[in-house]
Scaffold this motif. Structure first.
Motif, PDB file in Angstrom:
ATOM      1  N   PRO A 371       0.815  -1.226   0.000  1.00  0.00           N
ATOM      2  CA  PRO A 371       0.000   0.000   0.000  1.00  0.00           C
ATOM      3  C   PRO A 371       0.847   1.274   0.000  1.00  0.00           C
ATOM      4  N   SER A 398      -4.755   3.031  -2.197  1.00  0.00           N
ATOM      5  CA  SER A 398      -3.399   3.568  -2.323  1.00  0.00           C
ATOM      6  C   SER A 398      -3.167   4.294  -3.651  1.00  0.00           C
ATOM      7  N   GLU A 416      -6.833   0.667  -9.057  1.00  0.00           N
ATOM      8  CA  GLU A 416      -6.850   0.027  -7.740  1.00  0.00           C
ATOM      9  C   GLU A 416      -7.521  -1.336  -7.850  1.00  0.00           C
TER      10      GLU A 416
END
Length: 469
Positions: A371, A398, A416
């Motif tokens: 992350p 993230s 993501e």
């Protein structure tokens, strides 16, 4: 020094396959040292007569007069082409030139009994035909048990030259199928089975720590091998051109893999795992392995280094793989790899060396599982085409961090994904239904190892997880 030849009055014209009695051997006695040499039979007029040993031959530890039998003499068993096996006792400390000349019809097994004392073996340099070891190309033996370490001495121009070569006693034997090393061995000698093209089985003692250079090079019938758990080092070209070797599990004690160790193993794959214990690797360790599709480099706190002179001859640039899973810092070993398409950067990677993937022209999918974006130690970590045309997948939540991070922000296409969507589950805490945990290399763990693990559940299912324990 007084020497006497003990001749046999009679030899049986027909012998059974049972071990021969003491009085069926011919000896040369050394009264000064009270030792005996096994030799070929001589007739009453002193002429040589070979072919006198037959069946399963066991050399006695003592001659009939009580002297210790310490030497196998020159030409000792020549023409004994009905000898089926030979056992060499621990008292023997020297083997002379050409002991098995023309013993190639039925001799199938040789046993060198266990001893801590090194065995001195004669090696012939018969230029231009090449070097002939004791159990070399002209001995049709299929099984060898070596219970002692050995040293070689070379005959060149009829003069002994000590210490010039390190050649295995079975170097380039094209018939041997099975080799067993006794417990005295703490390392596999350099070139032990080099060129043994029929070798199918090798048994090593548990305390072996090193596999020598070219130990199994050109063993073209070796399908698999079990390395002892104590092995720390694999020498250069140790398994070079073992072209039917399909699988090898590297022990967790391993620290070094030498250059070209597995090069040209054309059936090796599809997955190769470099254990977390490995600190450094040599050049081209997996070159020309066309069945290899993936390399896994699991988590370790220590960097993986390569012992190569430049990035253009580095360790894994020519490994023809599709996928790489990397969960530790590596020292540029893939900088010129042209076949990797998919890269997984593991959750424990916090930094990537500059130019690590700078010439990986075909890399189109990058999964970064941390992350927190790993630090890129220069602008050329990735090839420019990977950043412009490829796709970067990052953990949910993230995206903003990656879009703001040096180098990562240069990817045109970023999305993501949950770890599960990427084919991985993130382990957040202990789970009582886990029955067993394994590394990607298939080694069972206590479940506390960091990185990517495969877990077997109590309901029979299997899952991949990432653990940061």
């Amino acid at each position: 020094m007084k020497k006497n030849v003990l001749s046999l009055a009679l030899l049986l014209t027909a012998m059974t396959a049972a071990a021969q009695d003491d009085d069926m051997f011919c000896y040369v006695y050394d009264d000064a040292t009270q030792t005996a040499t096994v030799t070929y039979y001589k007739t009453a007029d002193g002429s040589a007569k070979g072919g006198t040993y037959t069946g399963d031959v066991v050399i006695p530890a003592k001659a009939p007069n009580g002297y210790a039998v310490t030497t196998i003499g020159e030409d000792a068993f020549r023409n004994s082409n009905t000898m089926t096996s030979l056992t060499i006792p621990a008292t023997i400390d020297s083997i002379g030139s050409r002991p098995f000349e023309n013993c190639d019809a039925k001799l199938k097994k040789i046993t060198i009994e266990d001893s801590d004392k090194k065995l001195r073996c004669h090696i012939r340099d018969v230029y231009p035909l090449g070097i002939r070891p004791v159990f070399g190309t002209d001995v049709d033996v299929e099984e060898v048990y070596i219970g002692r370490t050995y040293s070689d001495y070379l005959e060149r121009g009829w003069v002994e030259v000590a210490g010039q070569y390190t050649i295995s006693v079975i170097y380039s034997n094209e018939y041997v199928k099975k080799v067993t090393l006794g417990n005295v061995y703490q390392e596999v000698p350099d070139g032990l089975c080099y060129g043994c093209e029929s070798l199918q089985s090798i048994s090593l003692p548990s305390k072996v720590k090193r596999v020598g250079k070219k130990a199994f090079s050109h063993c073209e019938s070796l399908v698999n091998i079990s390395l002892p758990s104590a092995v720390e080092s694999i020498g250069e070209e140790a398994f070079y051109r073992c072209n039917v070797l399909k699988d090898i599990t590297l022990p967790s004690s391993l620290q070094f893999i030498g250059g070209s160790a597995f090069a040209k193993c054309t059936e090796l794959g599809p997955v190769f795992t470099i254990p977390a214990s490995v600190d450094s690797i040599g050049a081209s360790i997996l070159d020309e392995c066309p069945q290899l599709k993936r390399i896994n480099i699991p988590y370790s706190n220590n960097p993986l280094k390569y012992t190569c002179p430049s990035q253009f001859t580095n360790s894994l640039r020519a490994a023809a793989i599709d996928t790489l899973y990397m969960d530790r810092y590596i020292d540029g070993a893939f900088s010129d790899n042209r076949t990797i398409k998919t890269l997984y950067v593991g959750p424990n990677v916090t930094a990537i060396k500059n130019e690590t993937f700078s010439s990986c022209y075909n890399m189109t999918e990058v999964y970064s599982l941390n992350p927190v974006p790993p630090t890129c130690e220069g602008a050329s970590v990735f090839y420019s085409g990977t950043k412009s045309e490829g796709r970067l997948h990052v953990p949910t939540g993230s995206l903003g961090a990656y879009k703001a991070a040096f180098v990562w922000q240069d990817f045109f296409n970023i999305d993501e994904q949950d770890a599960a969507v990427m084919g991985i589950e993130v382990q957040k805490d202990g789970n009582s239904t886990v029955t067993a945990s394994y590394t990607l290399g298939g080694q069972r763990t206590a479940g506390t190892q960091r990185g990517l693990l495969i877990q077997r559940m109590s309901d029979g299912s299997v899952r991949k997880v990432i653990t940061n324990k």
